[in-house]
Design a protein around this motif. Structure first.
Motif, PDB file in Angstrom:
ATOM      1  N   THR A 325       0.856  -1.051  -0.037  1.00 59.95           N
ATOM      2  CA  THR A 325       0.021   0.167  -0.011  1.00 59.95           C
ATOM      3  C   THR A 325       0.900   1.404   0.126  1.00 59.95           C
ATOM      4  OG1 THR A 325      -1.915  -1.320   1.074  1.00 59.95           O
ATOM      5  CG2 THR A 325      -1.896   1.451   1.059  1.00 59.95           C
ATOM      6  N   PRO A 326       1.871   1.306   0.641  1.00 59.72           N
ATOM      7  CA  PRO A 326       2.734   2.639   0.772  1.00 59.72           C
ATOM      8  C   PRO A 326       3.309   2.714  -0.869  1.00 59.72           C
ATOM      9  CG  PRO A 326       3.430   1.430   2.817  1.00 59.72           C
ATOM     10  CD  PRO A 326       2.507   0.406   1.908  1.00 59.72           C
ATOM     11  N   GLU A 327       3.461   1.737  -1.515  1.00 55.29           N
ATOM     12  CA  GLU A 327       3.959   2.079  -2.949  1.00 55.29           C
ATOM     13  C   GLU A 327       2.819   2.376  -3.744  1.00 55.29           C
ATOM     14  OE1 GLU A 327       5.862  -1.685  -4.545  1.00 55.29           O
ATOM     15  OE2 GLU A 327       6.177  -2.253  -2.263  1.00 55.29           O
ATOM     16  N   VAL A 328       1.392   2.529  -3.395  1.00 55.68           N
ATOM     17  CA  VAL A 328       0.291   2.977  -4.206  1.00 55.68           C
ATOM     18  C   VAL A 328      -0.038   4.560  -3.649  1.00 55.68           C
ATOM     19  CG1 VAL A 328      -1.953   2.620  -4.789  1.00 55.68           C
ATOM     20  CG2 VAL A 328      -0.626   0.633  -4.093  1.00 55.68           C
ATOM     21  N   VAL A 329       0.115   4.553  -2.332  1.00 57.03           N
ATOM     22  CA  VAL A 329      -0.088   5.743  -1.788  1.00 57.03           C
ATOM     23  C   VAL A 329       1.022   6.567  -1.367  1.00 57.03           C
ATOM     24  CG1 VAL A 329      -1.777   7.086  -0.215  1.00 57.03           C
ATOM     25  CG2 VAL A 329      -2.281   4.977  -0.724  1.00 57.03           C
TER      26      VAL A 329
END
Length: 392
Positions: A325-329
């Motif tokens: 998720t940190p790679e998306v957001v």
């Protein structure tokens, strides 16, 4: 090149939203004009379609063969055995698939490569099929198949065997590759290829009209996903107690529906929660566009497609800081990551988002960085390299 996509995570006429992310990737791959595909997506055997048996009866309603978006898909039945099923399932999947694959080959689809999704049991079964048919196998790791299942000794051993047998491995985020390296697997055969988003389907629409049609008033959160514990819907409901002016829409079905309704009633927020049940994938864009934020409180996600779909509609997201998720957001234009995965973490993240709410056009522009083109080109490169050098 001709490929055979093998997975239990694939939509069908009875379960149109099941594994739609696998279908979307395959659709964009075949749209390149460089790949012809057939799908073998086994489903559990069940003897009756009677509605009294709930989700089990749905399996019986899945067609044996169908064509979706121009791609033929077969759904052979496999037997699920209680208690020992987890260990036996790869072998039962492979046994069920062999006759169907033989039939497909006789019809003229002599495939070059097996494209498998989800490492266990699907990827292990695919590795068995690769041995049986003497074909290279590429397995895509998608989330809990690597973040959870290797905790079990037998499953970990079979995952490692399949990974070593595979000609190539794809992970949908860098975090999953790092987890596979922790299993002492060869990183040179692991290629991160994140999921993309359909920017034509998911796009900004008439927001005020959508809100009026859906009867939305005030700041509205949208939570999309199966109604199961690890998706964290309960945390979002709990957070509403501290946000009296916030409303929540929940799109999805699952075994936790009754308990979530009971929780909302017990906390006194049921009048601000609307359960939407299952929404057809293509129709989600109206809900994304109408909401003020998508909230995803999952305890684990490989690469959550709903995040990009919401952003592509111009709606920022609030998400737990887990796995990919940190790679998306990764930008304020995308939204906010929770500092802690609990109700207070959601409250704090909603406050932070509302304090510095991003321009919706900027959120859309951020999502435009994640088209499917890069993923499709990465698959084509990997598959071509494997077929040019069939032995590792």
């Amino acid at each position: 090149m001709k490929i055979l996509t093998f997975t239990t995570l694939y939509p069908n006429a009875a379960q149109p939203n099941h594994g739609v992310f696998v279908e979307n990737r395959l659709r964009h791959l075949t749209a390149s004009g460089q790949v012809a595909a057939r799908v073998v997506a086994p489903v559990p055997w069940f003897p009756t379609r009677h509605p009294r048996f709930g989700r089990y009866a749905v399996f019986a309603r899945v067609p044996r063969v169908e064509v979706r978006h121009g791609i033929p898909a077969s759904h052979p039945r496999f037997v699920q055995i209680p208690k020992v099923g987890m260990t036996m399932q790869p072998f039962l999947l492979a046994a069920a698939a062999i006759p169907e694959i033989q039939r497909i080959r006789k019809e003229g689809h002599e495939f070059d490569l097996i494209d498998a999704h989800y490492f266990y049991p699907d990827g292990v079964a695919a590795a068995i099929l690769g041995c049986y048919f003497n074909k290279p196998v590429v397995i895509t790791a998608r989330g809990s198949d690597i973040s959870v299942l290797p905790q079990f000794r037998v499953q970990r051993a079979m995952i490692r065997w399949a990974a070593k047998r595979a000609a190539g491995i794809i992970t949908v985020c860098q975090a999953l590759k790092e987890a596979m390296l922790d299993l002492n697997l060869d990183g040179s055969h692991i290629t991160p290829l994140r999921n993309g988003v359909d920017l034509k389907l998911f796009r900004p629409t008439d927001r005020q009209r959508a809100r009026a049609e859906l009867g939305l008033q005030g700041f509205t959160l949208l939570s999309v996903g199966q109604l199961i514990t690890h998706k964290g819907h309960a945390l979002v409901i709990e957070a509403l107690r501290s946000m009296p002016d916030v409303r929540l829409l929940i799109a999805g079905t699952g075994p936790d529906r009754d308990s979530l309704e009971s929780l909302a009633r017990r906390l006194g927020v049921l009048d601000r929660v609307r359960f939407l049940s299952a929404i057809p994938h293509a129709d989600l864009k109206r809900y994304y566009g109408a909401a003020d934020a998508l909230v995803l409180a999952s305890s684990r996600e490989g690469w959550a497609n709903v995040l990009l779909e919401s952003m592509a509609c111009g709606t920022p997201v609030i998400a737990s800081n887990v796995w990919g998720t940190p790679e998306v957001v990764s930008s304020p234009d995308a939204g906010v990551l929770m500092s802690q995965r609990n109700a207070q973490g959601i409250v704090d993240a909603v406050h932070a988002l509302r304090t510095r709410y991003p321009d919706r056009d900027a959120t859309r522009r951020y999502a435009e960085r994640f088209s499917w083109d890069e993923t499709t080109n990465g698959q084509l490169r990997l598959f071509s390299e494997i077929l040019s050098h069939p032995t590792r």
